[in-house]
Design a protein around this motif. Structure first.
Motif, PDB file in Angstrom:
ATOM      1  N   PRO A 141      -7.142   6.567   1.643  1.00 11.90           N
ATOM      2  CA  PRO A 141      -6.185   5.596   2.182  1.00 11.90           C
ATOM      3  C   PRO A 141      -5.280   6.200   3.250  1.00 11.90           C
ATOM      4  CG  PRO A 141      -6.209   5.529  -0.214  1.00 11.90           C
ATOM      5  CD  PRO A 141      -7.015   6.733   0.206  1.00 11.90           C
ATOM      6  N   ASN A 170       0.837  -1.201   0.000  1.00 10.01           N
ATOM      7  CA  ASN A 170       0.000   0.000   0.000  1.00 10.01           C
ATOM      8  C   ASN A 170       0.872   1.252   0.000  1.00 10.01           C
ATOM      9  OD1 ASN A 170       0.728  -0.571   2.743  1.00 10.01           O
ATOM     10  ND2 ASN A 170      -0.868   0.779   3.464  1.00 10.01           N
ATOM     11  N   THR A 230       1.891   1.672  -6.517  1.00  9.79           N
ATOM     12  CA  THR A 230       1.394   0.543  -5.748  1.00  9.79           C
ATOM     13  C   THR A 230       1.749  -0.781  -6.395  1.00  9.79           C
ATOM     14  OG1 THR A 230      -0.460   1.806  -4.882  1.00  9.79           O
ATOM     15  CG2 THR A 230      -0.704  -0.545  -4.872  1.00  9.79           C
ATOM     16  N   THR A 251      -1.381   5.229  -6.362  1.00  6.99           N
ATOM     17  CA  THR A 251      -1.629   4.003  -7.117  1.00  6.99           C
ATOM     18  C   THR A 251      -0.611   3.819  -8.238  1.00  6.99           C
ATOM     19  OG1 THR A 251      -3.234   5.136  -8.511  1.00  6.99           O
ATOM     20  CG2 THR A 251      -4.080   3.914  -6.617  1.00  6.99           C
ATOM     21  N   ARG A 306      -5.833  -4.214  -5.704  1.00  8.51           N
ATOM     22  CA  ARG A 306      -5.058  -3.245  -4.925  1.00  8.51           C
ATOM     23  C   ARG A 306      -5.637  -3.177  -3.524  1.00  8.51           C
ATOM     24  NH1 ARG A 306      -4.669   1.310  -9.614  1.00  8.51           N
ATOM     25  NH2 ARG A 306      -2.956   0.327 -10.702  1.00  8.51           N
ATOM     26  N   ALA A 338      -5.813  -1.424   0.325  1.00  9.29           N
ATOM     27  CA  ALA A 338      -5.639  -0.149   1.017  1.00  9.29           C
ATOM     28  C   ALA A 338      -6.246  -0.248   2.405  1.00  9.29           C
ATOM     29  CB  ALA A 338      -6.308   0.989   0.244  1.00  9.29           C
TER      30      ALA A 338
END
Length: 167
Positions: free
Chosen positions: A57, A28, A35, A32, A46, A48
């Motif tokens: 997040p 995390n 990520t 993004t 993904r 978070a």
């Protein structure tokens, strides 16, 4: 001794007798674009951490989701047979990994204590036949999912099984 056997030195400004150093990779990250993703069926999963009631997040320095490959405790290095996906609140910010053979390979390390709350996330990728159907066959289930009969205290000198008639 090689660097595979020597853990990173603890922060000299702080001493925790129960310190654990985790070695792994953060999933995390702040944006993004950076990520790490878990690929699945042409998509990325993904992860978070978000506060309750929010979609923003949390900074990974406050709550980390990481794949952990090994750890150091009381001067010894340990490796997991299979990496663990863990969520935890780091005691100190993550730093580039040193020691236990993780030096210069792009891994990070975190210091926590034995009393740090941790959540382990289990992931499996397979066909539905294996994950849904075959995992529930007798012999593959946890023992606590089978029907249980327990012996009750004796009545009239004999034991009765739970749920049966008193005959």
């Amino acid at each position: 001794m090689t660097s595979d056997d020597i853990p990173a030195a603890p922060d000299p400004r702080r001493y925790w007798p129960d310190q654990i150093t985790l070695y792994g990779v953060t999933l995390n990250l702040g944006t993004t674009a950076k990520t790490a993703n878990l690929p699945f069926e042409g998509h990325f999963v993904r992860l978070a951490v978000v506060p309750i009631g929010s979609d923003v997040p949390v900074d990974p320095r406050m709550m980390a989701i990481a794949v952990i490959y090994g750890y150091a405790f009381e001067g010894q290095c340990y490796r997991y047979d299979k990496p663990k996906l863990l969520v935890f609140r780091p005691g100190v910010p993550e730093t580039p990994a040193t020691g236990c053979g993780f030096d210069g390979l792009g891994y990070s390390m975190w210091q926590i204590t034995k009393k740090t709350p941790i959540m382990e996330l289990a992931t499996s990728t397979d066909l539905a036949e294996e994950i849904v159907l075959n995992s529930n066959l007798p012999g593959n289930r946890n023992p606590n999912t089978y029907g249980n009969n327990m012996a009750l205290a004796h009545r009239g000198g004999r034991l009765n099984r739970g749920g049966g008639s008193q005959g």
